[in-house]
Design a protein around this motif. Structure first.
Motif, mmCIF file in Angstrom:
data_model
loop_
_atom_site.group_PDB
_atom_site.id
_atom_site.type_symbol
_atom_site.label_atom_id
_atom_site.label_comp_id
_atom_site.label_asym_id
_atom_site.label_seq_id
_atom_site.Cartn_x
_atom_site.Cartn_y
_atom_site.Cartn_z
ATOM 1 N N ILE A 62 -26.018 47.714 7.783
ATOM 2 C CA ILE A 62 -24.922 46.845 8.227
ATOM 3 C C ILE A 62 -24.670 45.751 7.202
ATOM 4 N N ARG A 63 -25.736 45.167 6.688
ATOM 5 C CA ARG A 63 -25.570 44.109 5.693
ATOM 6 C C ARG A 63 -24.865 44.640 4.451
ATOM 7 N N ALA A 64 -25.261 45.813 3.987
ATOM 8 C CA ALA A 64 -24.717 46.342 2.741
ATOM 9 C C ALA A 64 -23.290 46.852 2.901
ATOM 10 N N VAL A 65 -22.999 47.531 4.007
ATOM 11 C CA VAL A 65 -21.712 48.220 4.142
ATOM 12 C C VAL A 65 -20.680 47.362 4.865
ATOM 13 N N MET A 66 -21.040 46.825 6.031
ATOM 14 C CA MET A 66 -20.059 46.113 6.853
ATOM 15 C C MET A 66 -19.971 44.624 6.527
ATOM 16 N N CYS A 67 -21.047 44.050 6.009
ATOM 17 C CA CYS A 67 -21.058 42.606 5.739
ATOM 18 C C CYS A 67 -20.953 42.298 4.252
ATOM 19 N N GLU A 68 -20.832 43.319 3.432
ATOM 20 C CA GLU A 68 -20.667 43.153 1.986
ATOM 21 C C GLU A 68 -21.790 42.320 1.382
ATOM 22 N N GLY A 69 -22.992 42.535 1.889
ATOM 23 C CA GLY A 69 -24.160 41.849 1.357
ATOM 24 C C GLY A 69 -24.375 40.445 1.856
ATOM 25 N N SER A 70 -23.529 39.952 2.741
ATOM 26 C CA SER A 70 -23.629 38.574 3.222
ATOM 27 C C SER A 70 -24.441 38.516 4.514
#
Length: 823
Positions: free
Chosen positions: A362-370
């Motif tokens: 989720i962090r990598a794909v949907m939250c763009e690392g944020s």
């Protein structure tokens, strides 16, 4: 070996509390065995409450609340979620008309032992309670404190020990791999197999660690064995026991009835009452207090409720949440996140993607690392906002019933998520809500806290932050000792507090609360206490602290239709005594004392403004406002008064129009004269233009004062500048960025036309002429009319030029030049 692995004897189902895998396994085992009775780890006083678990209005998470009748603050909770194995067993038994009972140590003994442990802590320190166990998501926690000695001082975590033995550094990940994920692909062939394996592991741990640092477990397990014997005698061996896996080895230990009874002999006991109360996922996620100590109740609930494709469905939930927050998340993001989570699980050697893999995806794909949007997912989904419900037929103290009735009448539903509530006191419903919330504050039931709302100078608006925590049910039970309704309880407590209060400020604050809560029966006692304390207290600081709250109460009569006339005489007396005693109290102060008294001067000034009109003028015609104005003049003119107070008094007079601008400039000039020590001058500036009360805008619009400050600042000797710098920084740092920028531009530009320095030198600011250039100003008018759509195309412009005959480029070029520029 337990019946979980063999066909004879009771079926012992050792579980991990609040584990969805354990819950599914318990349900499968009960369906396969169909026992004649079910025994649950829990307080036996709750047996009468078990039928409520089948009520349609009962929605988990909920908790059994036990409290001592004589001391409601002494309480304990037994939380149950939809994915708790105990809850699943209770619902299964009720659905199949199978007797179900609690077999743990009675709450009457548990609460008494907790009281004894607290007394030992108070007497000997924290070391007396090394055996305390908070409620947790493990295999043995129950949320009750332990008592007695133990050969192991540090309680062990059985799951952590097993995970370490298996080569895992994270107990949660080990449990997910071994238990939770094992059932995702379908139930095991033998429903009893996982319980047999877990019982074998716990038996090995008990052989090594004994009670594991939980000495009270010996007493609890003795009571469980006694209850187990009774049930076997009644129903035979065809029974099922659902308890923490840590207790399973002790329940199959062969002991005599006499030996178990000997362990229970002499246990302390109190009278206890039990009821069901709503619980929340947020409280399940807390490790301290009454929390269950599981990190991800929302995730566990999802695993328990989802029959297939749990990862895909979880990612869909996350996408929906982020879309609701206006973040761009498409179905392609969901597909890619699922693929990444499954890939991470394969790389890490896990049977199924767990919470760590899904979170990383989720962090990598949907939250763009944020981590910022990920924190929202953590709060809303992984932990969750679910708040349970209990039926109206559940036992409750009278005060709780009255509170519930008012909550429904006023449409104030308890919610676990914090929310803002704006009240307009001119409306009957909002006024009633305000009274309820203020009464609960008097009773220390902190459901709502006042908050800063929309900017408003009126008294008809209130803002609240509401958040219901399960512990508030204990607060309500404690408050039930004051009365059976919210009104009677708040009145009784206010009267008692008025009699026991020792400080004048406490009584004035209580009077304000009584008016806000509309407690007319408590006001006479509060007023008597107020008059007594005011007559005896001679400290000006105490009087100054008490007056603002008292003045605010005099305003509530208009909005709340409350008679506040009785407070006028007391308020007038306090104000008179402050006016007499304040000037002497402002001399001989150090920096901290001066800052504190400055705060009190601000409070009294605001209070005097509120009292004007509420307090009649005296016989000589000199009203309270005039007397306070005289006090401020004395403070501003006396050299013996601390600089910060003198500066503040001058500023208050200037804002009220009681001090001319020339006089303010004269006072500043005196305060910033070369003979004044730089520290004292900086303190005067702090009082005059410091704080957030528009001091920066005053300097922006009055360049005479700005020039005086600038001239003084540039004349501070270098060896003393470092001493005054911190105070100056504190003074100007509170200004808004735009104000600071404007002041900087004014200082950089130098004196402007019309200023005192400009008049003396004949200079002007760069780019500005001595007067207005009318022709250049008129040139802008046609362009402005065109932009505003006001140009009718007829007649000449005000400047005499015809816009139709002028070059547009010329007009734009002229429009870009500043008004009044000389070129």
């Amino acid at each position: 070996m337990t019946r979980a692995a063999r066909s004879d004897g009771p079926l012992l189902l050792g579980v991990r509390h609040h584990g969805p895998g354990s819950a599914r396994a318990v349900r499968a085992a009960l369906e396969a065995a169909h026992p004649r009775a079910v025994l649950i780890e829990g307080p036996p006083e709750g047996d009468a409450l078990l039928p409520l678990a089948a009520d349609e209005q009962m929605r988990p998470p909920v908790a059994l609340l036990a409290h001592a009748v004589d001391d409601p603050g002494q309480a304990a909770f037994w939380p149950l979620a939809a994915f708790s194995p105990e809850w699943v067993a209770i619902r299964w038994a009720l659905a199949h008309d199978v007797p179900v009972r609690f077999i743990d140590l009675p709450a009457a003994n548990s609460l008494a032992m907790a009281q004894a442990a607290e007394r030992e802590t108070d007497r000997y320190g924290d070391g007396a309670r090394d055996g305390e166990v908070e409620g947790n998501g493990g295999v043995d926690g129950d949320g009750e404190p332990a008592a007695g000695g133990s050969p192991v001082h540090a309680p062990i975590d059985p799951i952590g020990v097993l995970a370490e033995a298996a080569g895992y550094d994270d107990p949660e990940r080990w449990w997910e791999d071994v238990v939770e994920h094992r059932t995702q692909g379908g139930e095991a062939v033998d429903p009893r197999a996982p319980f047999a394996a877990l019982a074998e592991a716990m038996t090995a741990l008990r052989e090594v660690y004994g009670d594991g640092g939980h000495p009270r477990d010996t007493v609890r397990e003795a009571y469980m064995r006694i209850q187990l014997r009774k049930t076997v005698k009644e129903f035979g061996d065809d029974i099922a026991v659902v308890c923490g896996a840590w207790h399973v080895p002790a329940l199959v230990t062969r002991t005599t009835l006499a030996a178990d009874r000997a362990l229970l002999k002499g246990l302390p006991k109190v009278k206890a009452e039990l009821t069901w109360v709503p619980w929340s996922h947020r409280r399940l996620a807390r490790h301290s207090g009454y929390g269950a100590g599981i990190d991800s109740p929302g995730w566990y609930g999802h695993l328990f409720e989802t029959a297939d494709r749990p990862i895909e469905r979880w990612m869909t939930k996350v996408a929906g949440l982020l879309r609701d927050e206006d973040r761009f998340v498409s179905s392609a993001h969901v597909i890619e996140a699922v693929r990444l989570a499954e890939t991470l699980a394969a790389m890490r050697g896990r049977p199924l993607a767990g919470l760590s893999e899904t979170t990383d995806a989720i962090r990598a794909v949907m939250c763009e690392g944020s981590d910022v949007p990920l924190a929202l997912v953590q709060d809303r989904l992984i932990v969750g906002e679910t708040l349970g419900e209990v039926p109206d037929t559940a036992p409750a103290v009278p005060l709780q019933r009255d509170l519930t009735r008012q909550q429904r009448t006023l449409r104030l539903k308890p919610e676990s998520l914090e929310r803002e509530l704006e009240l307009d006191l001119r409306k009957d419903t909002d006024a009633a809500r305000s009274r309820l919330l203020h009464r609960l504050r008097i009773l220390d039931v902190g459901w709502g806290e006042p908050a800063a709302g929309r900017a408003s100078t009126g008294t008809f608006r209130e803002s609240w932050r509401l958040r219901w925590e399960p512990e508030l049910y204990v607060r309500v039970a404690e408050a039930g000792t004051w009365g059976t309704t919210v009104l009677s309880a708040a009145t009784a407590k206010a009267e008692t507090q008025a009699v026991s209060a020792t400080a004048l400020a406490e009584v004035t604050a209580l009077a304000e609360h009584c008016l806000l809560a509309e407690l007319p029966d408590a006001l006479p006692a509060v007023m008597r206490a107020l008059a007594d304390r005011a007559a005896l207290d001679a400290d000006v600081g105490h009087l100054a602290d008490a007056l603002p709250a008292l003045a605010r109460t005099l305003r509530y009569g208009d909005v709340r239709s409350t008679d506040t006339a009785a407070l006028g005489e007391v308020a007038a007396g306090l104000a008179e005594r402050i006016c007499v005693g304040l000037p002497p109290a402002c001399t001989g102060l150090d920096a901290d004392g001066a800052a504190e008294l400055r705060r009190r001067v601000d409070g009294v000034h605001t209070a005097i403004g509120l009292l004007t009109g509420a307090v009649q003028a005296d016989a000589d015609g000199a009203g309270l406002r005039e007397r306070w104005t005289g006090v401020l003049h004395k403070l501003a003119a006396r050299d013996t008064v601390a600089g910060v107070i003198r500066g503040r008094a001058a500023r208050l007079l200037l804002d009220e129009g009681r001090l001319a601008e020339d006089d303010a400039a004269r006072l500043m000039g005196l305060a910033l004269s070369p003979g004044t020590p730089p520290a004292d001058a900086a303190a005067w500036i702090e009082g005059f233009v410091g704080g957030a009360a528009g001091g920066g805008m005053l300097l922006v619009h009055d360049e005479r004062l700005l020039g005086l400050v600038d001239a003084w600042l540039t004349g501070v000797p270098a060896d003393t500048f470092a001493d005054v710098l911190p105070l100056l920084r504190r003074t100007f740092s509170v200004y808004e960025a735009g104000v600071r920028r404007t002041l900087g531009e004014l200082v950089r530009r130098g004196p402007s036309a019309g200023g005192p320095t400009a008049t003396a030198t004949g200079t002007t600011a760069p780019g500005f002429g001595p007067g207005l250039d009318g022709a250049r100003a008129d040139a802008v008018v046609p362009v402005l009319r065109l932009l505003l759509g006001l140009d009718t195309g007829t007649g000449p412009d005000p400047g005499g030029a015809d816009p139709d005959n002028r070059d547009p480029d010329e007009r734009v070029e002229n429009a870009e030049e500043p008004l009044g520029a000389t070129g």
